[in-house]
Design a protein around this motif. Sequence first.
Motif, PDB file in Angstrom:
ATOM      1  N   LEU A  75     -27.212 -27.736  -2.100  1.00 29.45           N
ATOM      2  CA  LEU A  75     -25.988 -26.931  -2.156  1.00 29.45           C
ATOM      3  C   LEU A  75     -26.313 -25.444  -2.010  1.00 29.45           C
ATOM      4  O   LEU A  75     -25.562 -24.688  -1.381  1.00 29.45           O
ATOM      5  CB  LEU A  75     -25.248 -27.185  -3.468  1.00 29.45           C
ATOM      6  N   LYS A  76     -27.423 -25.049  -2.586  1.00 28.08           N
ATOM      7  CA  LYS A  76     -27.855 -23.644  -2.478  1.00 28.08           C
ATOM      8  C   LYS A  76     -28.105 -23.269  -1.018  1.00 28.08           C
ATOM      9  O   LYS A  76     -27.721 -22.178  -0.565  1.00 28.08           O
ATOM     10  CB  LYS A  76     -29.128 -23.442  -3.305  1.00 28.08           C
ATOM     11  N   HIS A  77     -28.711 -24.183  -0.268  1.00 31.59           N
ATOM     12  CA  HIS A  77     -28.972 -23.911   1.149  1.00 31.59           C
ATOM     13  C   HIS A  77     -27.695 -23.975   1.993  1.00 31.59           C
ATOM     14  O   HIS A  77     -27.589 -23.328   3.025  1.00 31.59           O
ATOM     15  CB  HIS A  77     -30.003 -24.911   1.694  1.00 31.59           C
ATOM     16  N   MET A  78     -26.718 -24.795   1.543  1.00 29.44           N
ATOM     17  CA  MET A  78     -25.451 -24.902   2.271  1.00 29.44           C
ATOM     18  C   MET A  78     -24.572 -23.672   2.077  1.00 29.44           C
ATOM     19  O   MET A  78     -23.728 -23.370   2.922  1.00 29.44           O
ATOM     20  CB  MET A  78     -24.640 -26.104   1.756  1.00 29.44           C
ATOM     21  N   PHE A  79     -24.754 -22.989   0.959  1.00 29.97           N
ATOM     22  CA  PHE A  79     -23.789 -21.965   0.570  1.00 29.97           C
ATOM     23  C   PHE A  79     -23.544 -20.906   1.643  1.00 29.97           C
ATOM     24  O   PHE A  79     -22.373 -20.552   1.887  1.00 29.97           O
ATOM     25  CB  PHE A  79     -24.192 -21.296  -0.747  1.00 29.97           C
ATOM     26  N   PRO A  80     -24.570 -20.350   2.292  1.00 28.79           N
ATOM     27  CA  PRO A  80     -24.291 -19.332   3.319  1.00 28.79           C
ATOM     28  C   PRO A  80     -23.356 -19.841   4.417  1.00 28.79           C
ATOM     29  O   PRO A  80     -22.520 -19.080   4.935  1.00 28.79           O
ATOM     30  CB  PRO A  80     -25.678 -19.001   3.878  1.00 28.79           C
ATOM     31  N   LEU A  81     -23.477 -21.131   4.776  1.00 26.24           N
ATOM     32  CA  LEU A  81     -22.593 -21.701   5.805  1.00 26.24           C
ATOM     33  C   LEU A  81     -21.163 -21.803   5.297  1.00 26.24           C
ATOM     34  O   LEU A  81     -20.205 -21.532   6.026  1.00 26.24           O
ATOM     35  CB  LEU A  81     -23.100 -23.085   6.211  1.00 26.24           C
ATOM     36  N   ILE A  82     -21.017 -22.205   4.022  1.00 27.60           N
ATOM     37  CA  ILE A  82     -19.677 -22.306   3.427  1.00 27.60           C
ATOM     38  C   ILE A  82     -19.029 -20.931   3.372  1.00 27.60           C
ATOM     39  O   ILE A  82     -17.865 -20.750   3.727  1.00 27.60           O
ATOM     40  CB  ILE A  82     -19.753 -22.927   2.015  1.00 27.60           C
ATOM     41  N   GLU A  83     -19.781 -19.940   2.923  1.00 30.43           N
ATOM     42  CA  GLU A  83     -19.224 -18.590   2.788  1.00 30.43           C
ATOM     43  C   GLU A  83     -18.929 -17.960   4.143  1.00 30.43           C
ATOM     44  O   GLU A  83     -18.002 -17.166   4.281  1.00 30.43           O
ATOM     45  CB  GLU A  83     -20.176 -17.705   1.980  1.00 30.43           C
ATOM     46  N   GLU A  84     -19.689 -18.336   5.164  1.00 31.28           N
ATOM     47  CA  GLU A  84     -19.392 -17.840   6.514  1.00 31.28           C
ATOM     48  C   GLU A  84     -18.000 -18.283   6.953  1.00 31.28           C
ATOM     49  O   GLU A  84     -17.227 -17.513   7.529  1.00 31.28           O
ATOM     50  CB  GLU A  84     -20.453 -18.356   7.495  1.00 31.28           C
ATOM     51  N   VAL A  85     -17.654 -19.553   6.649  1.00 30.88           N
ATOM     52  CA  VAL A  85     -16.306 -20.037   6.957  1.00 30.88           C
ATOM     53  C   VAL A  85     -15.289 -19.368   6.034  1.00 30.88           C
ATOM     54  O   VAL A  85     -14.167 -19.052   6.448  1.00 30.88           O
ATOM     55  CB  VAL A  85     -16.227 -21.573   6.822  1.00 30.88           C
ATOM     56  N   GLY A  86     -15.683 -19.110   4.771  1.00 28.39           N
ATOM     57  CA  GLY A  86     -14.804 -18.393   3.854  1.00 28.39           C
ATOM     58  C   GLY A  86     -14.454 -17.012   4.376  1.00 28.39           C
ATOM     59  O   GLY A  86     -13.290 -16.577   4.294  1.00 28.39           O
ATOM     60  N   ALA A  87     -15.433 -16.310   4.928  1.00 28.58           N
ATOM     61  CA  ALA A  87     -15.181 -14.985   5.510  1.00 28.58           C
ATOM     62  C   ALA A  87     -14.236 -15.103   6.714  1.00 28.58           C
ATOM     63  O   ALA A  87     -13.383 -14.229   6.937  1.00 28.58           O
ATOM     64  CB  ALA A  87     -16.499 -14.341   5.926  1.00 28.58           C
ATOM     65  N   SER A  88     -14.369 -16.182   7.478  1.00 27.70           N
ATOM     66  CA  SER A  88     -13.456 -16.411   8.608  1.00 27.70           C
ATOM     67  C   SER A  88     -12.031 -16.647   8.119  1.00 27.70           C
ATOM     68  O   SER A  88     -11.062 -16.213   8.758  1.00 27.70           O
ATOM     69  CB  SER A  88     -13.920 -17.617   9.431  1.00 27.70           C
ATOM     70  N   LEU A  89     -11.905 -17.338   6.975  1.00 27.25           N
ATOM     71  CA  LEU A  89     -10.582 -17.550   6.377  1.00 27.25           C
ATOM     72  C   LEU A  89      -9.954 -16.217   5.982  1.00 27.25           C
ATOM     73  O   LEU A  89      -8.773 -15.960   6.275  1.00 27.25           O
ATOM     74  CB  LEU A  89     -10.713 -18.465   5.152  1.00 27.25           C
TER      75      LEU A  89
END
Length: 518
Positions: A145-159
Amino acid sequence: MALEMLILSVLLLVLVCGFLHRHYSFWQRLGVREIKPKWIVGNLMGLLNMQKSPAEFMSQLYNHPSAENEPFVGIHVFHKPALLLRDPELVKNILVKDFGKFCNRYSNSDHKADPLGSQNIFFLKNPAWKEVRLKLSPFFTGNRLKHMFPLIEEVGASLDAHLRQQALHNERMRCFDLEAKELCALFTTDVIATVAYGVQANSFTDPKGEFRRHGRSVFEFSLLRAAEFTMVFFLPHLIPFFGFKVVPAEATRFLRKTINYVMEEREKSGKSRNDLIDILIEFRRSTQQAKAAGIKDQFVFEGDILVAQAVLFFTAGFESSSSTMAFAMYELAKDVDMQQRLRNEIQEALIQSGGQVTLQMIESLVYMQMILLEVLRMYPPLPFLDRECTSDQAYPLVPFSNIRVPKGMPVYIPCYAIHMDPQFFPQPRKFQPERFSPENRKSHRPYTYMPFGLGPHGCIGERFGMLQTKVGLVNILRNHLITTSERTPRRMQLDPKAIITQAKGGIHLRLVRDPLGV
């Protein structure tokens, strides 16, 4: 001749009525309290006529006068006797303590006609379920999950960027209207696509794109889809005769083609992203190595069983989290003080993190966690759980009863009804995040809260789902207030056609541009 035919018909009718009477007196003969069934449909008329949502229908059974003060009550699902559980200790026994005797869900889809629907870990039966669950678990560890987080937040920034680019419907009020569930589904679809498959779905710029369109088709409940899912959960043995599918044919073709293509390209490139595709490739390699070594008793990870796990992660992952986000937005819109407290918490956390949405910052949001846990109490994604007795020896219900549950009998746990029981959660229809403060959680009776299920069959992606939900809400609230609009329902109505918890007619809200300034 005519008289003989008449007598024969009468005798046949008497025999059929006698058979049905004996069949539907099953619980009476055992001396078990039951909710009186109707012939043919059993106790499911309230579900079939679609006057209530499945969550509310199960609550009616749970709160039926015949079930009052009982740890369980006998019901009939169409032709089949079943148990509806009401006591938390009995819930614990079935879901956790004696899981080995109830290790399969009763629900199922057609193994041949619907391979992606039937072979994922939600519907898969033991021992295949255990093997697949064990192999998938590493994908959801804290380190992953720690490694996934930057990808999740990248989509969050797009939102966040997507919302800031929306044209204002009212310049003076600086606001615009939207349907919250669809917005949240665009976000979670993009998250799953990039985190699990390494694919850019671009749902914000292309909301009618293939990922969103096919994801929507799985959980868009027409009358036909309502009938399909009713059979999946209550008449699974008849599914092959009707050709019903959990994953529609067109979605099956698209997802199978996409996932197989991504796996092939990943293997050709030799690159690793630590995502679900990498894990599925590892599964396939282990099978190939076992075959090469002449090992014959190893579980085979090839073809659709691999694709099915990727499809479940996509469909369940985007739907449950987007629903939770949207229901949270609805409750926040109705309570200005609650929303302000949450925005203050987000603002303080952003100040501490230098304006960056980090994993540590997300994990520090205690009030956010309380709100989401209360959302999941009132709107659990799946309003009931189902199990099937798999024990060769009939399962004894002592000390609750002297009866024994025979092999093959379905058992239902009405999560939503238990969540809404005032003896476990006082004033259950009032949205109160304080129920889930660290102190108050200690007073909750165990096995009365199960939005993700409980025991070994509990949701494998619970932590991931909560993480993407929090990231999504932070990126909505950092630059916008959520308010009601003329189309916002005063009281939430659940869709009677949807087997999962969905809002009837969507969740229409208004966003007001109001940056936190961090």
